[in-house]
Design a protein around this motif. Structure first.
Motif, mmCIF file in Angstrom:
data_model
loop_
_atom_site.group_PDB
_atom_site.id
_atom_site.type_symbol
_atom_site.label_atom_id
_atom_site.label_comp_id
_atom_site.label_asym_id
_atom_site.label_seq_id
_atom_site.Cartn_x
_atom_site.Cartn_y
_atom_site.Cartn_z
ATOM 1 N N ALA A 1 0.834 -1.205 0.000
ATOM 2 C CA ALA A 1 0.000 0.000 0.000
ATOM 3 C C ALA A 1 0.870 1.257 0.000
ATOM 4 O O ALA A 1 0.566 2.222 -0.707
ATOM 5 C CB ALA A 1 -0.928 0.002 1.202
ATOM 6 N N PHE A 2 1.958 1.239 0.750
ATOM 7 C CA PHE A 2 2.863 2.389 0.757
ATOM 8 C C PHE A 2 3.555 2.547 -0.592
ATOM 9 O O PHE A 2 3.836 3.653 -1.033
ATOM 10 C CB PHE A 2 3.887 2.268 1.888
ATOM 11 N N SER A 3 3.817 1.437 -1.256
ATOM 12 C CA SER A 3 4.399 1.483 -2.590
ATOM 13 C C SER A 3 3.430 2.143 -3.577
ATOM 14 O O SER A 3 3.828 2.961 -4.402
ATOM 15 C CB SER A 3 4.752 0.069 -3.051
ATOM 16 N N VAL A 4 2.153 1.795 -3.470
ATOM 17 C CA VAL A 4 1.135 2.422 -4.311
ATOM 18 C C VAL A 4 1.051 3.919 -4.013
ATOM 19 O O VAL A 4 0.957 4.744 -4.925
ATOM 20 C CB VAL A 4 -0.233 1.736 -4.124
ATOM 21 N N GLU B 1 2.786 8.369 12.099
ATOM 22 C CA GLU B 1 3.415 9.695 12.175
ATOM 23 C C GLU B 1 3.933 10.137 10.814
ATOM 24 O O GLU B 1 3.770 11.300 10.433
ATOM 25 C CB GLU B 1 4.553 9.680 13.199
ATOM 26 N N SER B 2 4.525 9.228 10.063
ATOM 27 C CA SER B 2 5.039 9.596 8.729
ATOM 28 C C SER B 2 3.881 9.949 7.793
ATOM 29 O O SER B 2 4.020 10.842 6.947
ATOM 30 C CB SER B 2 5.897 8.483 8.137
ATOM 31 N N LEU B 3 2.744 9.283 7.934
ATOM 32 C CA LEU B 3 1.594 9.625 7.096
ATOM 33 C C LEU B 3 1.057 11.009 7.453
ATOM 34 O O LEU B 3 0.724 11.800 6.567
ATOM 35 C CB LEU B 3 0.494 8.563 7.257
ATOM 36 N N TYR B 4 0.989 11.308 8.754
ATOM 37 C CA TYR B 4 0.567 12.656 9.167
ATOM 38 C C TYR B 4 1.540 13.716 8.637
ATOM 39 O O TYR B 4 1.132 14.790 8.209
ATOM 40 C CB TYR B 4 0.485 12.758 10.690
#
Length: 64
Positions: free
Chosen positions: A5-8, A42-45
Motif C-alpha cells: 500500500a505504501f508502494s502504491v 506519524e510519517s503519514l501525518y
C-alpha cells in the motif's frame, strides 16, 4: 500488504492526475493501526502536512 500500500502511495504521489487525498491517507492510517504499525502513522501525518491535506474527523477517530 501494508508495504505494498505504501508502494502504491509512492507511485500516486508522482502521477499528476492521481494524487492521494484525505481518504487515501485515512485508509492507510487505519491499515497501520489495525496492523499495529503505529510508527508509520506519524510519517503519514507528516506527508499530509507537507501536501497541505487536513485530517478530517474520520482520520482523527481512526487514530483514537
Amino acid at each position: 500488504m501494508i508495504d505494498e500500500a505504501f508502494s502504491v502511495l509512492d507511485r500516486m504521489v508522482v502521477l499528476p492526475l492521481c494524487q492521494p487525498d484525505v481518504y487515501t491517507y485515512s485508509i492507510l492510517i487505519k491499515a497501520c493501526m489495525d496492523g499495529s504499525r503505529f510508527e508509520m502513522v506519524e510519517s503519514l501525518y507528516q506527508q499530509m502536512a507537507e501536501r497541505l491535506i487536513t485530517p478530517n474527523t474520520v482520520t482523527q477517530n481512526i487514530v483514537l
